[in-house]
Design a protein around this motif. Structure first.
Motif, mmCIF file in Angstrom:
data_model
loop_
_atom_site.group_PDB
_atom_site.id
_atom_site.type_symbol
_atom_site.label_atom_id
_atom_site.label_comp_id
_atom_site.label_asym_id
_atom_site.label_seq_id
_atom_site.Cartn_x
_atom_site.Cartn_y
_atom_site.Cartn_z
ATOM 1 N N GLN A 77 -14.258 25.436 74.572
ATOM 2 C CA GLN A 77 -15.340 24.905 75.409
ATOM 3 C C GLN A 77 -15.566 25.792 76.645
ATOM 4 O OE1 GLN A 77 -14.050 20.868 76.135
ATOM 5 N NE2 GLN A 77 -14.026 20.356 73.956
ATOM 6 N N ARG A 78 -15.573 27.111 76.396
ATOM 7 C CA ARG A 78 -15.804 28.113 77.429
ATOM 8 C C ARG A 78 -16.958 29.018 77.012
ATOM 9 N NH1 ARG A 78 -12.856 27.709 82.396
ATOM 10 N NH2 ARG A 78 -11.423 26.008 81.919
ATOM 11 N N ASP B 181 -8.031 15.856 77.223
ATOM 12 C CA ASP B 181 -8.677 16.927 76.455
ATOM 13 C C ASP B 181 -8.111 18.294 76.831
ATOM 14 O OD1 ASP B 181 -10.318 17.936 74.489
ATOM 15 O OD2 ASP B 181 -12.042 18.182 75.823
ATOM 16 N N ALA C 207 -16.130 28.609 71.675
ATOM 17 C CA ALA C 207 -16.618 27.296 71.262
ATOM 18 C C ALA C 207 -15.473 26.296 71.187
ATOM 19 C CB ALA C 207 -17.326 27.402 69.917
#
Length: 355
Positions: free
Chosen positions: A307-308, A130, A304
């Protein structure tokens, strides 16, 4: 002062920035926070490029020594030396992404790639871990090839089939098409899945081809395109599309590399926006009726995708409206200096200093 005269933005994040090295880095790294940002997604095209975990962590430590407040997200340069095992090692060390440069298209890209298929094992490992693949989306010009019709104006649309093919081969791999400049790129990304996103720069929201033709300070790669292309960038920002967000591609160069050019040393590609970035983006978005999309564009959308999310106690940056304020002509430290985009032009917003 009314609400309309102030804006409060939570944890602005720049998801594409060049912080260079040595004395130039000492000058420009602090400009991330000066421009209103608390997160910097750092590009790896140094000399030599950042190709492994150890080099990325060393570079991060050097940046933190200059300004420890900013969160630096580090990347690796896609090269033949990169292996799936190195990808897994990088992930464990907190490295976030891998940047792909087609050979020769921009600053320090001489070691860039010529074929994506050779890197499929790398992309498979990235998909499993990822990690994010960042694409400089241009096909290199080939002026010596009489059968080629690729130039700076169509290099980005010519690249888009590669993006589509990569997404089809690795549908779970998060991919960012960097610094889009064309309507074709915007529509392509919108038509792909939620694992494909796109950064937009402040200067591409402002410029068209007329602004850089003969004007070295506005020359960057990819070059600004036609008025309709700029309009497409503005439209997707105004739409508030969640997969489009700010990546400044702020790229400092000494004035001697921007203001002069010779046959052996062309003008350096890069526009420098870091020290005025948040006020500049507010100024530009207001100019096309999208000021209400500012926080999503400079913080929420990118955070978003990467992923932070902003922390509960995240820094709030306050902007206030101003009149008659001009951007500084240059910033300097020791023997180093840089000339910013919008130099000596009026800007309608400024950052309120922290109390």
């Amino acid at each position: 002062m009314s609400f309309a005269d102030t804006l409060t933005i939570t944890a602005p994040a720049d998801f594409h920035v060049h912080l260079r090295q040595g004395a130039l880095s000492e000058l420009v790294t602090g400009h991330v926070r000066l421009g209103g940002f608390t997160l910097a997604y750092v590009m790896p095209n140094l000399t030599p490029p950042i190709k492994n975990t150890e080099e990325a962590l060393l570079y991060k430590a050097q940046l933190q020594a200059i300004d420890p407040v900013v969160e630096y997200l580090m990347t690796l340069y896609l090269s033949p030396e990169l292996t799936p095992n190195e990808i897994r090692k990088a992930k464990r060390a907190g490295i976030v992404g891998v940047k792909s440069y087609p050979r020769g298209v921009t600053t320090n890209s001489d070691g860039g790639i010529e074929s994506y298929e050779a890197y499929y094992p790398i992309f498979r490992a990235m998909e499993e871990e990822d990690m994010v693949l960042n694409l400089h989306g241009e096909i290199p010009s080939a002026p010596s090839d009489p059968t080629s019709n690729i130039c700076v104006l169509n290099a980005e649309p010519s690249f888009l089939p590669h993006l589509i093919k990569l997404h089809a081969a690795f549908p779970k791999l998060r991919i960012v098409l960097e610094h889009a400049t064309t309507r074709a790129a915007v529509e392509c990304v919108k038509n792909l899945g939620d694992t494909v996103a796109c950064t937009i720069t402040a200067h591409h929201l402002a410029l068209t081809v007329d602004d850089w033709a003969g004007q070295s300070w506005h020359f960057c790669k990819p070059v600004a395109k036609f008025p309709d292309d700029r309009q497409a960038l503005r439209e997707v920002v105004k739409e508030g599309h969640h997969r489009f967000f700010l990546g400044s591609d702020s790229a400092p160069h000494p004035p001697t590399k921007k203001a002069t050019a010779t046959p052996s040393q062309p003008c350096a590609a890069g526009v420098y926006t870091s020290p005025i970035l948040l006020p500049l983006v507010a100024h530009l978005l207001e100019s096309f009726g999208s000021l209400d999309k500012l926080e999503g564009f400079v913080s929420g959308n990118g955070r978003a995708f990467y992923q932070r999310p902003a922390k509960a106690a995240a820094q709030k940056t306050v902007l206030r409206r101003v009149g008659g304020k001009k951007v500084d002509a240059k910033w300097a430290k020791g023997d180093e200096e840089v000339v910013p985009f919008w130099a000596e032009k009026e800007i309608g917003w400024e950052i309120v200093p922290e109390a």
